[in-house]
Design an enzyme around this catalytic site. Structure first.
Site, PDB file in Angstrom:
ATOM      1  N   HIS A 161      26.744  30.204 -32.711  1.00 21.62           N
ATOM      2  CA  HIS A 161      26.541  29.138 -31.621  1.00 21.62           C
ATOM      3  C   HIS A 161      25.103  28.456 -31.303  1.00 21.62           C
ATOM      4  O   HIS A 161      24.090  28.518 -31.320  1.00 21.62           O
ATOM      5  CB  HIS A 161      27.243  29.305 -29.960  1.00 21.62           C
ATOM      6  CG  HIS A 161      27.623  27.911 -29.039  1.00 21.62           C
ATOM      7  ND1 HIS A 161      26.309  27.318 -28.608  1.00 21.62           N
ATOM      8  CD2 HIS A 161      28.707  27.170 -29.336  1.00 21.62           C
ATOM      9  CE1 HIS A 161      27.092  26.083 -28.146  1.00 21.62           C
ATOM     10  NE2 HIS A 161      28.404  26.221 -28.301  1.00 21.62           N
ATOM     11  N   ASP A 163      36.405  29.528 -29.793  1.00 25.93           N
ATOM     12  CA  ASP A 163      37.187  28.932 -30.640  1.00 25.93           C
ATOM     13  C   ASP A 163      37.161  30.548 -31.164  1.00 25.93           C
ATOM     14  O   ASP A 163      38.391  30.465 -32.204  1.00 25.93           O
ATOM     15  CB  ASP A 163      36.770  28.474 -31.642  1.00 25.93           C
ATOM     16  CG  ASP A 163      36.687  26.828 -31.092  1.00 25.93           C
ATOM     17  OD1 ASP A 163      37.554  26.308 -30.257  1.00 25.93           O
ATOM     18  OD2 ASP A 163      36.170  26.424 -31.547  1.00 25.93           O
TER      19      ASP A 163
HETATM   20  N1  ACO Z   1      28.878  33.577 -40.074  1.00 27.93           N
HETATM   21  C1  ACO Z   1      27.908  33.731 -40.791  1.00 27.93           C
HETATM   22  N2  ACO Z   1      26.142  33.490 -40.349  1.00 27.93           N
HETATM   23  C2  ACO Z   1      25.663  32.677 -39.921  1.00 27.93           C
HETATM   24  C3  ACO Z   1      27.137  32.414 -39.163  1.00 27.93           C
HETATM   25  C4  ACO Z   1      28.395  32.106 -38.857  1.00 27.93           C
HETATM   26  N3  ACO Z   1      29.349  32.070 -38.485  1.00 27.93           N
HETATM   27  N4  ACO Z   1      26.242  31.485 -38.491  1.00 27.93           N
HETATM   28  C5  ACO Z   1      24.798  30.587 -38.701  1.00 27.93           C
HETATM   29  N5  ACO Z   1      24.952  31.728 -39.056  1.00 27.93           N
HETATM   30  C6  ACO Z   1      23.359  32.012 -39.704  1.00 27.93           C
HETATM   31  C7  ACO Z   1      22.832  31.238 -40.665  1.00 27.93           C
HETATM   32  O1  ACO Z   1      23.056  31.618 -41.825  1.00 27.93           O
HETATM   33  C8  ACO Z   1      21.395  30.580 -40.526  1.00 27.93           C
HETATM   34  O2  ACO Z   1      20.941  31.959 -40.854  1.00 27.93           O
HETATM   35  P1  ACO Z   1      19.385  32.584 -42.081  1.00 27.93           P
HETATM   36  O3  ACO Z   1      18.883  31.993 -40.472  1.00 27.93           O
HETATM   37  O4  ACO Z   1      19.269  33.623 -42.659  1.00 27.93           O
HETATM   38  O5  ACO Z   1      19.178  31.089 -42.465  1.00 27.93           O
HETATM   39  C9  ACO Z   1      21.171  31.467 -39.093  1.00 27.93           C
HETATM   40  O6  ACO Z   1      22.197  32.500 -38.823  1.00 27.93           O
HETATM   41  C10 ACO Z   1      21.611  30.980 -37.812  1.00 27.93           C
HETATM   42  O7  ACO Z   1      22.982  29.411 -37.680  1.00 27.93           O
HETATM   43  P2  ACO Z   1      22.026  28.153 -37.998  1.00 27.93           P
HETATM   44  O8  ACO Z   1      23.275  27.565 -39.173  1.00 27.93           O
HETATM   45  O9  ACO Z   1      21.097  27.702 -38.352  1.00 27.93           O
HETATM   46  O10 ACO Z   1      22.567  28.056 -37.053  1.00 27.93           O
HETATM   47  P3  ACO Z   1      22.995  26.384 -36.069  1.00 27.93           P
HETATM   48  O11 ACO Z   1      22.878  26.887 -34.444  1.00 27.93           O
HETATM   49  O12 ACO Z   1      23.033  25.350 -36.566  1.00 27.93           O
HETATM   50  O13 ACO Z   1      25.036  26.744 -36.152  1.00 27.93           O
HETATM   51  C11 ACO Z   1      26.908  26.798 -35.745  1.00 27.93           C
HETATM   52  C12 ACO Z   1      25.462  27.193 -35.032  1.00 27.93           C
HETATM   53  C13 ACO Z   1      27.293  25.888 -36.599  1.00 27.93           C
HETATM   54  C14 ACO Z   1      28.027  26.911 -34.959  1.00 27.93           C
HETATM   55  C15 ACO Z   1      27.164  28.427 -36.929  1.00 27.93           C
HETATM   56  O14 ACO Z   1      26.887  29.190 -35.922  1.00 27.93           O
HETATM   57  C16 ACO Z   1      28.781  28.364 -37.718  1.00 27.93           C
HETATM   58  O15 ACO Z   1      28.499  27.294 -38.549  1.00 27.93           O
HETATM   59  N6  ACO Z   1      29.463  28.876 -37.248  1.00 27.93           N
HETATM   60  C17 ACO Z   1      31.394  29.169 -37.648  1.00 27.93           C
HETATM   61  C18 ACO Z   1      31.694  27.899 -36.788  1.00 27.93           C
HETATM   62  C19 ACO Z   1      32.435  28.207 -35.843  1.00 27.93           C
HETATM   63  O16 ACO Z   1      32.482  28.950 -35.304  1.00 27.93           O
HETATM   64  N7  ACO Z   1      32.024  26.587 -34.788  1.00 27.93           N
HETATM   65  C20 ACO Z   1      32.221  26.963 -33.584  1.00 27.93           C
HETATM   66  C21 ACO Z   1      31.118  26.579 -32.778  1.00 27.93           C
HETATM   67  S1  ACO Z   1      31.569  25.987 -31.049  1.00 27.93           S
HETATM   68  C22 ACO Z   1      32.299  25.384 -30.344  1.00 27.93           C
HETATM   69  O17 ACO Z   1      32.237  24.035 -30.917  1.00 27.93           O
HETATM   70  C23 ACO Z   1      33.642  25.075 -29.494  1.00 27.93           C
END
Ligand code: ACO
Length: 431
Positions: A308, A366
């Site tokens: 998140h 979720d």
């Molecule tokens: N699985 C594996 N790796 C992940 C995940 C994941 N679900 N989420 C983040 N990471 C990793 C990224 O690859 C990144 O790694 P790095 O630093 O080595 O490059 C690091 O964690 C940070 O990730 P970002 O994408 O920069 O984090 P951000 O805060 O921008 O993204 C997000 C948040 C979009 C929710 C992300 O965690 C994601 O895509 N999760 C899966 C989708 C999801 O469940 N979304 C629901 C959100 S809750 C809602 O809307 C109610």
């Protein structure tokens, strides 16, 4: 905004600039850079708005490190334990918990607006039957501005209020109609004797051929899912609604924009994507393969339902949702559901895995909501529409707050231009 007592100093090319610092009721101080461009001729660069407060708001507060979510100051855990979705709607819209008579009046106003204009039925029929319900909802909610001309004037507080009530009341009807249309069943009219959540279940699952009795366990679970999704500060879809509204667009158009943004798999679409992922994993023994894929940057795969932008400890909504999942599946007698087994084991492995622990990736709301919704009988395509129904009150509360501000400006970010410098047009024969 109160006069700022603190300031920060920026030094640039030997010149110093004083930047006021505002202290919020809760949360980190905020540097006020509004005059920076005018005085120093520089922009700030913050893609994804990770360090930018785009507005003042008194509605919702999140502390991502503590895993805290407050609506108008009230913790989500207390609301989930004692309140109802409609009461939380009142709280978000008007700022205080209602008295008994205020709540009764609010319920009656919502209930009397649940039907949609009869001509909207024809509008639905223009969509293909296999349309995703979110696609239908973006279109139909946008089209509300063509049906409700008497609540389009954003400068009239009364019309804003009517638009808000209409939206909260009609979104379940529209989502249920999108569902019914996709499965080829007749639309079911709202039933005013039922609760908000119960009426939604009724409109989705009743058929004219037999009576439908709302299961109170499912009604409670539905109410809780709605409450846990009601608002979440300046997330992507809410910011979309605010940005659309900042131009003076009508409220129905703004909420349609919010629904479009919510659909993305990184946001509201994650609940559908998460359940599809759990189904693809299928059995507990395949979890390590998927965890390895999630850790491999080249795979492009992420564990849906994990991570998140703001919560870096735990998502308090996920904690409540997990309890609900156990309760609902237990009461429905499906607690040996293989998806739940996969989900629990995936959560256990991910929470003890260095990659997820070091990146602070925890299950989000979720992760569990999809399991409950599937147990209730909803297809995965309805998960995000249910999120959209629930979040409508948050969007409209934030929109009302913004429109009510005295010095409200159109949202207009700037950019760090990296394209070609100025150059002369070349005739097509010489390229
Ligand atoms: N699985 C594996 N790796 C992940 C995940 C994941 N679900 N989420 C983040 N990471 C990793 C990224 O690859 C990144 O790694 P790095 O630093 O080595 O490059 C690091 O964690 C940070 O990730 P970002 O994408 O920069 O984090 P951000 O805060 O921008 O993204 C997000 C948040 C979009 C929710 C992300 O965690 C994601 O895509 N999760 C899966 C989708 C999801 O469940 N979304 C629901 C959100 S809750 C809602 O809307 C109610």
């Amino acid at each position: 905004m109160a006069e700022s007592k603190k300031s920060a100093t920026l030094t640039l090319d030997g010149k110093t600039y004083d930047l006021p610092v505002h202290s919020p009721t809760l949360g980190p101080d905020v540097l006020d850079i509004r005059k920076l461009y005018g005085e120093a001729d520089v922009f700030t660069f913050d893609p994804g708005f990770t360090s930018t407060a785009a507005c003042e708001s008194a509605i919702t507060y999140i502390d991502g490190d503590k895993g805290e979510l407050l609506h108008r100051g009230y913790p989500i855990e207390q609301l989930a334990a004692h309140s109802s979705y409609v009461e939380v709607c009142y709280l978000l819209l008007y700022g205080e918990l209602p008295t008994a008579s205020q709540l009764a009046d609010f319920k009656s106003r919502i209930t009397r607006h649940t039907m949609v204009h009869e001509q909207m039925h024809n509008f639905f029929r223009g969509f293909r039957r296999d349309s995703h319900p979110m696609a239908t909802m973006v279109g139909v909610v946008g089209a509300m501005s063509a049906f409700y001309h008497d609540s389009l004037d954003i400068n009239d507080p009364w019309q804003r209020e009517v638009a808000a009530i209409r939206m909260v009341a009609k979104l379940p009807t529209i989502a249920a109609m999108a569902y019914k249309y996709s499965v080829g069943q007749p639309f079911v009219y709202p039933k005013n004797a039922l609760s908000y959540a119960g009426n939604f279940l009724h409109m989705c699952f009743a058929v004219p051929a037999e009576d439908y009795v709302v299961n109170p366990i499912l009604e409670k679970a539905m109410d809780r899912i709605m409450m846990l999704h009601a608002d979440h500060e300046q997330n992507a879809s809410t910011s979309t609604v605010r940005l659309a509204g900042s131009s003076g667009a009508n409220p129905f158009a703004c909420i349609a924009a919010g629904i479009a943004c919510l659909w993305g798999p990184a946001h509201g679409g994650a609940n559908q994507a998460c359940l599809e992922m759990l189904k693809e994993i299928g059995t507990v023994d395949r979890i390590p393969e998927f965890v390895a894929k999630a850790k491999d940057k080249n795979s492009g795969f992420r564990l849906m339902g994990f991570g998140h932008r703001v919560y870096k400890n735990f998502d308090p909504r996920a904690t409540v949702m997990k309890e609900s999942a156990d309760e609902v599946l237990g009461l429905l007698g499906v607690d040996n559901n293989p998806l739940l087994q996969v989900a629990k084991e995936l959560e256990r492995i991910a929470l003890s895995d260095d990659y997820f622990v070091s990146k602070k990736l925890y299950p989000n709301v979720d992760f569990y909501s999809g399991i409950i919704l599937e147990a209730m009988g909803f297809p995965t395509s309805m998960f995000t529409p249910i999120f959209a129904i629930s979040r409508t009150v948050g969007w409209i509360s934030q929109w009302k707050e913004m429109i009510g501000e005295k010095n409200q400006k159109i949202g207009r970010p700037r950019q760090l231009y990296i394209g070609s410098p100025k150059r002369d047009y070349v005739d097509i024969r010489h390229r």
